[in-house]
Motif scaffolding. Structure first.
Motif, PDB file in Angstrom:
ATOM      1  N   TRP A  63      -7.869 -15.843 -23.056  1.00  0.00           N
ATOM      2  CA  TRP A  63      -8.077 -14.410 -22.904  1.00  0.00           C
ATOM      3  C   TRP A  63      -9.511 -13.968 -23.126  1.00  0.00           C
ATOM      4  N   ASP A  64     -10.285 -14.743 -23.881  1.00  0.00           N
ATOM      5  CA  ASP A  64     -11.677 -14.351 -24.078  1.00  0.00           C
ATOM      6  C   ASP A  64     -12.518 -14.561 -22.824  1.00  0.00           C
ATOM      7  N   ARG A  65     -11.926 -15.195 -21.807  1.00  0.00           N
ATOM      8  CA  ARG A  65     -12.616 -15.394 -20.526  1.00  0.00           C
ATOM      9  C   ARG A  65     -12.115 -14.422 -19.453  1.00  0.00           C
ATOM     10  N   VAL A  66     -11.200 -13.543 -19.818  1.00  0.00           N
ATOM     11  CA  VAL A  66     -10.585 -12.616 -18.861  1.00  0.00           C
ATOM     12  C   VAL A  66     -11.324 -11.281 -18.890  1.00  0.00           C
ATOM     13  N   HIS A  67     -11.604 -10.739 -17.709  1.00  0.00           N
ATOM     14  CA  HIS A  67     -12.257  -9.434 -17.573  1.00  0.00           C
ATOM     15  C   HIS A  67     -11.347  -8.532 -16.736  1.00  0.00           C
ATOM     16  N   VAL A  68     -10.945  -7.409 -17.331  1.00  0.00           N
ATOM     17  CA  VAL A  68      -9.904  -6.566 -16.758  1.00  0.00           C
ATOM     18  C   VAL A  68     -10.468  -5.248 -16.249  1.00  0.00           C
ATOM     19  N   PHE A  69     -10.147  -4.950 -14.991  1.00  0.00           N
ATOM     20  CA  PHE A  69     -10.535  -3.701 -14.343  1.00  0.00           C
ATOM     21  C   PHE A  69      -9.266  -3.036 -13.789  1.00  0.00           C
ATOM     22  N   TRP A  70      -9.423  -1.859 -13.217  1.00  0.00           N
ATOM     23  CA  TRP A  70      -8.283  -1.155 -12.632  1.00  0.00           C
ATOM     24  C   TRP A  70      -8.566  -0.809 -11.175  1.00  0.00           C
ATOM     25  N   GLY A  71      -7.634  -1.188 -10.294  1.00  0.00           N
ATOM     26  CA  GLY A  71      -7.777  -0.857  -8.880  1.00  0.00           C
ATOM     27  C   GLY A  71      -7.712   0.634  -8.630  1.00  0.00           C
ATOM     28  N   ASP A  72      -6.963   1.326  -9.464  1.00  0.00           N
ATOM     29  CA  ASP A  72      -6.934   2.787  -9.371  1.00  0.00           C
ATOM     30  C   ASP A  72      -6.463   3.365 -10.698  1.00  0.00           C
ATOM     31  N   GLU A  73      -6.664   4.656 -10.851  1.00  0.00           N
ATOM     32  CA  GLU A  73      -6.264   5.343 -12.073  1.00  0.00           C
ATOM     33  C   GLU A  73      -5.923   6.786 -11.755  1.00  0.00           C
ATOM     34  N   ARG A  74      -4.993   7.313 -12.500  1.00  0.00           N
ATOM     35  CA  ARG A  74      -4.694   8.739 -12.400  1.00  0.00           C
ATOM     36  C   ARG A  74      -5.749   9.524 -13.181  1.00  0.00           C
ATOM     37  N   HIS A  75      -5.965  10.780 -12.798  1.00  0.00           N
ATOM     38  CA  HIS A  75      -6.996  11.588 -13.434  1.00  0.00           C
ATOM     39  C   HIS A  75      -6.439  12.219 -14.710  1.00  0.00           C
ATOM     40  N   VAL A  76      -6.196  11.356 -15.683  1.00  0.00           N
ATOM     41  CA  VAL A  76      -5.608  11.764 -16.957  1.00  0.00           C
ATOM     42  C   VAL A  76      -6.271  10.973 -18.084  1.00  0.00           C
ATOM     43  N   PRO A  77      -6.175  11.455 -19.330  1.00  0.00           N
ATOM     44  CA  PRO A  77      -6.727  10.714 -20.464  1.00  0.00           C
ATOM     45  C   PRO A  77      -5.986   9.392 -20.673  1.00  0.00           C
TER      46      PRO A  77
END
Length: 248
Positions: A63-77
């Protein structure tokens, strides 16, 4: 050519998706020292994230080699019930030894959605050390499919579906009366693997249209995901695949 795997039920689909993600992570880390993934939101990946936090998958991934992003997100906190980040955090990220610095969330709590999109594009450019005109190459882009044929927050008829240069946009989704922040097709089509996970009878018409219908990405945006130099894999359960002619 897209690969298609049909699972008996949602449980089998969850296990197959978790296994595929884990295999790609292992191979990416072995070959290049890290694994980059763009996560999706929605109900289908939720049990997949939950399973990845359990054995045997949890210990198979460095897991220390994993980099996580988001393909999309809702406009919320991030603590909002509809937050894609919040769901992934609760089901997976908070349960594995992932360094906080390897989590690149969308700062969707900010009021100006367009600014949020531009800042996340800067995040991608910085994290992947991109030059102007370049798109990041994710090891894996995890994708979903809506009953209307949308994927990520690329909805039918949206200008975001036709975008050629920007990496992240903030389209207004009239059906939901809300802005969304989403990566664009130039990003998804640079991925080494785009993995669609589709479950349920309500997705059957859309899945048939996307995989077997005429090419109309403006109407069925998921059709626009076709990696230029990568793998395109669809995993669905039999409920979602019930209308396909090429069920395998």
């Amino acid at each position: 050519m897209a690969e298609l795997k049909i699972c008996e039920d949602s449980g089998d689909l969850t296990r197959e998706a978790a296994e595929e993600i884990t295999r790609i992570a292992e191979a990416s880390i072995a070959s290049q020292g890290r694994f980059t993934i763009a996560l999706s939101g929605g109900s289908t990946p939720k049990p997949v994230y939950r399973l990845l936090a359990e054995e045997p998958y949890r210990d198979r991934i460095l897991w220390d080699r994993v980099h996580v992003f988001w393909g999309d997100e809702r406009h919320v906190p991030p603590d909002h019930p509809q937050s894609n980040f919040g769901m992934a955090h609760d089901e997976l990220l908070s349960k594995v030894p992932l360094p906080p610095g390897n989590i690149y969330r969308v700062r969707a709590e900010k009021a100006d959605a367009e600014r949020v999109a531009r800042e996340y594009e800067w995040t991608l450019r910085s994290a992947f050390n991109l030059d102007e005109g370049e798109a990041p190459r994710f090891d894996l882009a995890l994708m979903g499919l809506g009953p209307d044929g949308h994927t990520a927050s690329l909805f039918p008829g949206s200008d975001a579906v036709r975008e050629k240069t920007r990496l992240v946009m903030a389209p207004w989704v009239s059906a939901q009366s809300a802005f969304r922040i989403t990566m664009t097709l130039p990003v998804f089509n640079r991925a080494a693997c785009a993995l669609f996970v589709v479950s349920g009878e309500e997705k059957a018409e859309a899945l048939r249209s996307v995989l077997e219908g005429d090419l109309q990405p403006d109407r069925f945006p998921a059709q626009g995901v076709r990696p230029d130099d990568g793998r395109l894999l669809w995993i669905g359960d039999r409920a979602a695949a019930r209308l396909l002619r090429r069920e395998e």
